[in-house]
Design a protein around this motif. Sequence first.
Motif, PDB file in Angstrom:
ATOM      1  N   VAL A  69       0.838  -1.252  -0.237  1.00  0.00           N
ATOM      2  CA  VAL A  69      -0.098   0.141   0.017  1.00  0.00           C
ATOM      3  C   VAL A  69       1.011   1.136   0.123  1.00  0.00           C
ATOM      4  CG1 VAL A  69      -1.365   1.289   1.000  1.00  0.00           C
ATOM      5  CG2 VAL A  69      -1.944  -0.762   0.977  1.00  0.00           C
ATOM      6  N   ARG A  70       2.016   1.237   0.594  1.00  0.00           N
ATOM      7  CA  ARG A  70       3.269   2.325   0.898  1.00  0.00           C
ATOM      8  C   ARG A  70       3.206   2.713  -0.375  1.00  0.00           C
ATOM      9  NH1 ARG A  70       5.249  -0.099   5.259  1.00  0.00           N
ATOM     10  NH2 ARG A  70       7.036  -0.860   4.771  1.00  0.00           N
ATOM     11  N   ALA A  71       3.892   1.670  -1.079  1.00  0.00           N
ATOM     12  CA  ALA A  71       4.575   1.429  -2.689  1.00  0.00           C
ATOM     13  C   ALA A  71       3.134   2.024  -3.394  1.00  0.00           C
ATOM     14  CB  ALA A  71       4.850   0.223  -3.046  1.00  0.00           C
ATOM     15  N   GLY A  72       2.584   1.671  -3.733  1.00  0.00           N
ATOM     16  CA  GLY A  72       1.220   2.327  -4.593  1.00  0.00           C
ATOM     17  C   GLY A  72       1.194   3.583  -4.288  1.00  0.00           C
ATOM     18  N   ILE A  73       0.999   3.988  -2.836  1.00  0.00           N
ATOM     19  CA  ILE A  73       0.867   5.705  -2.817  1.00  0.00           C
ATOM     20  C   ILE A  73       2.093   6.411  -2.983  1.00  0.00           C
ATOM     21  CG2 ILE A  73       0.716   7.354  -0.988  1.00  0.00           C
ATOM     22  CD1 ILE A  73      -0.898   5.222   1.195  1.00  0.00           C
ATOM     23  N   ALA A  74       2.978   5.636  -2.636  1.00  0.00           N
ATOM     24  CA  ALA A  74       4.004   6.208  -3.200  1.00  0.00           C
ATOM     25  C   ALA A  74       4.039   6.739  -4.743  1.00  0.00           C
ATOM     26  CB  ALA A  74       5.320   5.785  -2.719  1.00  0.00           C
ATOM     27  N   ALA A  75       4.495   5.494  -5.500  1.00  0.00           N
ATOM     28  CA  ALA A  75       4.374   5.741  -6.587  1.00  0.00           C
ATOM     29  C   ALA A  75       3.415   7.453  -7.093  1.00  0.00           C
ATOM     30  CB  ALA A  75       3.813   4.111  -7.624  1.00  0.00           C
ATOM     31  N   LEU A 116      13.934  11.188  -8.440  1.00  0.00           N
ATOM     32  CA  LEU A 116      14.486  11.488  -7.609  1.00  0.00           C
ATOM     33  C   LEU A 116      14.716  11.057  -6.522  1.00  0.00           C
ATOM     34  CD1 LEU A 116      17.138  13.387  -5.938  1.00  0.00           C
ATOM     35  CD2 LEU A 116      15.310  15.161  -6.097  1.00  0.00           C
ATOM     36  N   TRP A 117      12.565  11.194  -7.076  1.00  0.00           N
ATOM     37  CA  TRP A 117      12.025  10.346  -5.810  1.00  0.00           C
ATOM     38  C   TRP A 117      12.156   9.159  -5.843  1.00  0.00           C
ATOM     39  CZ3 TRP A 117      10.224  12.612  -1.371  1.00  0.00           C
ATOM     40  CH2 TRP A 117       9.703  14.551  -1.356  1.00  0.00           C
ATOM     41  N   PHE A 118      12.220   8.682  -6.318  1.00  0.00           N
ATOM     42  CA  PHE A 118      12.671   6.508  -6.273  1.00  0.00           C
ATOM     43  C   PHE A 118      13.279   6.263  -5.368  1.00  0.00           C
ATOM     44  CE2 PHE A 118       8.751   5.932  -8.629  1.00  0.00           C
ATOM     45  CZ  PHE A 118       8.575   4.376  -8.869  1.00  0.00           C
ATOM     46  N   GLY A 119      14.702   7.729  -5.480  1.00  0.00           N
ATOM     47  CA  GLY A 119      15.905   7.261  -5.118  1.00  0.00           C
ATOM     48  C   GLY A 119      15.354   7.426  -3.310  1.00  0.00           C
ATOM     49  N   ILE A 120      15.110   8.173  -3.134  1.00  0.00           N
ATOM     50  CA  ILE A 120      14.809   8.771  -2.082  1.00  0.00           C
ATOM     51  C   ILE A 120      13.759   7.800  -1.053  1.00  0.00           C
ATOM     52  CG2 ILE A 120      12.904  10.530  -0.342  1.00  0.00           C
ATOM     53  CD1 ILE A 120      13.744  12.935  -2.518  1.00  0.00           C
ATOM     54  N   ILE A 121      12.612   6.966  -1.911  1.00  0.00           N
ATOM     55  CA  ILE A 121      12.375   5.761  -1.041  1.00  0.00           C
ATOM     56  C   ILE A 121      12.586   5.121  -0.778  1.00  0.00           C
ATOM     57  CG2 ILE A 121      10.314   4.678  -1.886  1.00  0.00           C
ATOM     58  CD1 ILE A 121       8.705   6.869  -3.422  1.00  0.00           C
ATOM     59  N   SER A 122      13.572   4.213  -2.353  1.00  0.00           N
ATOM     60  CA  SER A 122      14.420   3.819  -2.111  1.00  0.00           C
ATOM     61  C   SER A 122      15.630   3.802  -0.505  1.00  0.00           C
ATOM     62  CB  SER A 122      15.498   3.381  -3.196  1.00  0.00           C
ATOM     63  OG  SER A 122      14.788   3.206  -4.566  1.00  0.00           O
ATOM     64  N   ALA A 123      16.046   4.981  -0.565  1.00  0.00           N
ATOM     65  CA  ALA A 123      16.913   4.964   0.549  1.00  0.00           C
ATOM     66  C   ALA A 123      16.027   4.568   2.167  1.00  0.00           C
ATOM     67  CB  ALA A 123      17.611   6.472   1.076  1.00  0.00           C
ATOM     68  N   MET A 124      15.118   5.346   1.740  1.00  0.00           N
ATOM     69  CA  MET A 124      13.758   5.147   3.002  1.00  0.00           C
ATOM     70  C   MET A 124      13.805   3.603   3.617  1.00  0.00           C
ATOM     71  SD  MET A 124      11.309   8.368   2.574  1.00  0.00           S
ATOM     72  CE  MET A 124      10.432   7.603   3.937  1.00  0.00           C
ATOM     73  N   TYR A 125      13.531   2.780   2.888  1.00  0.00           N
ATOM     74  CA  TYR A 125      13.136   1.717   2.615  1.00  0.00           C
ATOM     75  C   TYR A 125      14.419   0.583   2.192  1.00  0.00           C
ATOM     76  CZ  TYR A 125       8.409   4.167   3.803  1.00  0.00           C
ATOM     77  OH  TYR A 125       8.046   5.025   4.430  1.00  0.00           O
ATOM     78  N   PRO A 126      15.530   0.848   2.872  1.00  0.00           N
ATOM     79  CA  PRO A 126      16.299  -0.180   1.775  1.00  0.00           C
ATOM     80  C   PRO A 126      16.252  -2.004   1.885  1.00  0.00           C
ATOM     81  CG  PRO A 126      17.058   0.070   3.942  1.00  0.00           C
ATOM     82  CD  PRO A 126      15.413   1.284   4.072  1.00  0.00           C
TER      83      PRO A 126
END
Length: 293
Positions: A69-75, A116-126
């Motif tokens: 759900v978090r991934a869908g909202i983030a996307a 850039l945002w995908f990179g931030i998301i990846s860093a937040m949820y490694p």
Amino acid sequence: MDLKELLSSFAQITVFAVMLSMGMALGFEGMGRLWRRPSLLLRCFVAAFVVVPVAAMVVTRVLPLTFEVRAGIAAMAVIPGAPLIYRKMLKGPGDVELAGSFQATMALLSIVLVPLWFGIISAMYPNDAAAPLAVVFKQVMLMQGVPLLVGAAIAHWLPDLADDFNEPLNRISSAMLVGVVLLVAAMGLSLVLKAGPVPILAVVLMAAAGLLSGHYLGGSDPVTRQTIAVANASRNAGLSLALVTLNFPAVAHEVLVTIAAYAIMSGIASKIYTRLYQKQLARGAHPQDAPGF
């Protein structure tokens, strides 16, 4: 090729066709409408790429949500500029060219800002998310940037060709876009209804964040304000679906549910907002009776 991959491929082709058609319809002149108003451009940038993604971060931190759900909202949060919004404005209140310029501008800015945002998301949820910036950049560029700029170039240097091909391409791409929306709704609606109140609350809050930030940052002109509000709330479901399927295939089906939920709830929220705001404008002669936003 399974159903998820087929839907993702269809979504990619659809986004490409829609952006090509839009580029030919708007041309460089129409695409630059928002750029000729620097103050509004900056406010649109803040609403689309700062307020909504930050709101998504808050919502996903506060509410107990699964990674899917978090991934869908983030996307959805980081990918503004829904292809459907330009066509919506053709049939309802709003500034059609401004909506097209907003969509085109957000699409071009997405080439840099979405990776850039995908990179931030990846860093937040490694441990959950990994999306190489170069890969996402290439995907967004090929699906949005290239067809949009090619379409505008055709309109500028080969106007006769654009006149001949844009109308049939517009019809075909519109039908394909409707197909994507229907497929997403058909695959996700039943699951959305079973998703429970918390995920539904999350997407409603996201839709509200998009509408309110667009409304308040859209300026004082009623038509501009309404156009930016609705455009900002309508995120790019087709590109979100394609990127999630390409980069996170293991959870693509579950994320589809959230994307479908957002597409449905944001559409409902936009209709409610438009109706309420139109009623407010109709009572403009009696400001004391008009509710505020």
